[in-house]
Write a protein that holds these residues in place. Structure first.
Motif, short mmCIF file in Angstrom:
data_model
loop_
_atom_site.label_atom_id
_atom_site.label_comp_id
_atom_site.label_asym_id
_atom_site.label_seq_id
_atom_site.Cartn_x
_atom_site.Cartn_y
_atom_site.Cartn_z
N CYS A 170 0.96 -1.38 -0.09
CA CYS A 170 0.06 -0.06 -0.01
C CYS A 170 0.85 1.24 -0.07
N GLU A 171 0.77 2.08 -0.92
CA GLU A 171 1.54 3.21 -0.92
C GLU A 171 0.65 4.35 -0.15
N HIS A 172 1.64 4.96 0.75
CA HIS A 172 0.93 5.91 1.59
C HIS A 172 1.06 7.13 1.17
N HIS A 173 0.00 7.66 1.23
CA HIS A 173 0.06 9.32 0.58
C HIS A 173 -0.32 9.94 1.76
N PRO A 174 0.37 10.76 2.33
CA PRO A 174 0.05 11.77 3.48
C PRO A 174 -1.06 12.58 3.15
N GLN A 175 -2.16 12.77 4.11
CA GLN A 175 -3.38 13.54 3.67
C GLN A 175 -3.17 14.86 3.95
N LYS A 176 -3.38 15.74 3.14
CA LYS A 176 -3.12 17.31 3.10
C LYS A 176 -4.30 18.01 3.94
N TYR A 177 -3.86 18.61 5.05
CA TYR A 177 -4.96 19.46 5.84
C TYR A 177 -4.71 21.21 5.42
N PRO A 178 -5.79 21.79 5.67
CA PRO A 178 -5.70 23.26 5.16
C PRO A 178 -4.64 23.76 6.24
N ALA A 179 -3.65 24.71 6.10
CA ALA A 179 -2.98 25.35 6.85
C ALA A 179 -3.30 25.96 7.92
N TRP A 180 -4.65 26.44 7.94
CA TRP A 180 -5.28 27.09 8.89
C TRP A 180 -5.87 26.21 10.13
N LEU A 181 -6.12 24.96 9.86
CA LEU A 181 -6.81 23.90 10.80
C LEU A 181 -5.93 23.93 11.86
N PRO A 182 -4.54 23.87 12.24
CA PRO A 182 -4.15 23.98 13.66
C PRO A 182 -4.58 25.22 14.43
N TRP A 183 -4.36 26.26 13.70
CA TRP A 183 -5.03 27.52 14.43
C TRP A 183 -6.27 27.53 14.90
N LEU A 184 -7.19 27.02 14.26
CA LEU A 184 -8.49 26.75 14.65
C LEU A 184 -8.57 26.03 15.82
N ILE A 185 -8.00 24.87 15.81
CA ILE A 185 -7.92 23.99 16.97
C ILE A 185 -7.48 24.73 18.33
N SER A 186 -6.26 25.25 17.78
CA SER A 186 -5.78 25.96 19.25
C SER A 186 -6.78 26.93 19.68
N LEU A 187 -7.26 27.56 18.80
CA LEU A 187 -8.05 28.61 19.38
C LEU A 187 -9.43 28.29 20.07
N LEU A 188 -10.07 27.08 19.60
CA LEU A 188 -11.35 26.40 20.24
C LEU A 188 -10.70 26.01 21.45
N LEU A 189 -9.61 25.22 21.70
CA LEU A 189 -9.06 24.86 22.84
C LEU A 189 -8.98 26.19 24.06
N PHE A 190 -8.32 27.26 23.44
CA PHE A 190 -8.23 28.37 24.35
C PHE A 190 -9.56 28.86 24.71
N LEU A 191 -10.53 28.92 24.15
CA LEU A 191 -12.00 29.30 24.35
C LEU A 191 -12.57 28.57 25.16
N VAL A 192 -12.41 27.21 25.39
CA VAL A 192 -12.71 26.13 26.30
C VAL A 192 -12.38 26.58 27.58
N CYS A 193 -10.88 26.90 27.41
CA CYS A 193 -10.16 27.01 28.72
C CYS A 193 -10.68 28.18 29.33
N LEU A 194 -10.94 29.13 28.58
CA LEU A 194 -11.19 30.58 29.01
C LEU A 194 -12.63 30.30 29.54
#
Length: 234
Positions: A30-54
């Motif tokens: 099986c040839e592994h092809h890395p899935q590409k995510y949007p560049a802004w997704l990690p920033w969005l996850i970090s923002l959501l975690l920050f809002l939950v903590c706040l």
């Protein structure tokens, strides 16, 4: 000379056929092809975690400032009725709780809140009114408390006599409303009081008398009152 040829008889055992070796079929890698995510997704996850903590931090802060929340007990009648509170820093701080709070228009002294009524009622109605607010008619335990209330009455200036939680069940057998034993040496009677007049079974603080000795026994008619409740610590 003719050469001699010697023949030797050689017998060979029939060789067994070679064992067949099974080779597993080749599997396609099986040839592994890395899935590409949007560049802004990690920033969005970090923002959501920050809002939950706040949000959690704000909820914890609100709970700590809410009167009665530190003990986990159900709020008292006083806490349920009072909509506005005033808090004062309590020093030294104990158990990390650094504020003592009273409802607006109540007076804070040490660990109690006091309500000075602008309207007169009978002694029984006064006690019922205090109880309805989650309090009771004031029980005076020290000279410091007596002096504090006397000064507050002099500033309040709404009437002359204010009921306290002291009443005679029998002639001059004085009892506090919260069953605190009555200590004659810690009483603050006016000169000549208590009088021995029949029916004067209730006790007031006389605002115009010189403190600290301003108690007077009176008939249980219509007078102002002082209610007392425990301050809320947060």
């Amino acid at each position: 000379m003719a050469s001699e040829v010697t023949y030797a008889e050689v017998k060979f055992q029939k060789a067994s056929p070679a064992a067949e070796v099974k080779v597993p079929p080749k599997t396609k890698k099986c040839e592994h092809h890395p899935q590409k995510y949007p560049a802004w997704l990690p920033w969005l996850i970090s923002l959501l975690l920050f809002l939950v903590c706040l949000a959690l931090a704000i909820a914890l802060l609100a709970a700590s400032l809410c009167p009665g929340s530190d003990s986990g007990d159900q709020p008292t009648a006083l806490q349920q009725r009072a909509m506005e509170w005033r808090c004062t820093s309590a020093l030294p701080q104990s158990k990390g709780l650094g504020w003592r709070c009273c409802p607006r228009d109540w007076k804070l002294f040490q660990e109690s809140c006091y309500y000075l009524s602008p309207d007169p009622l009978s002694w029984a109605e006064s006690e019922q009114n205090c109880t309805g607010m989650g309090a009771h008619l004031v029980v005076i335990n020290s000279k410091a408390e007596q002096n504090f209330l006397s000064k507050e009455l002099q500033k309040f200036r709404k009437g002359e006599n204010y009921y306290i939680g002291l009443k005679a069940q029998e002639q001059e057998e004085w009892h506090w409303v919260d069953q605190t034993p009555f200590n004659e040496t810690a009483a603050f009677w006016r000169k000549g009081e208590p009088s021995h007049t029949y029916g004067e079974d209730c006790v007031v603080m006389h605002r115009l008398s010189e403190p600290p000795n301003n108690w007077n026994n009176v008939k249980c008619w219509s007078h102002h009152r002082i209610c007392e409740a425990a301050a809320v610590t947060v």
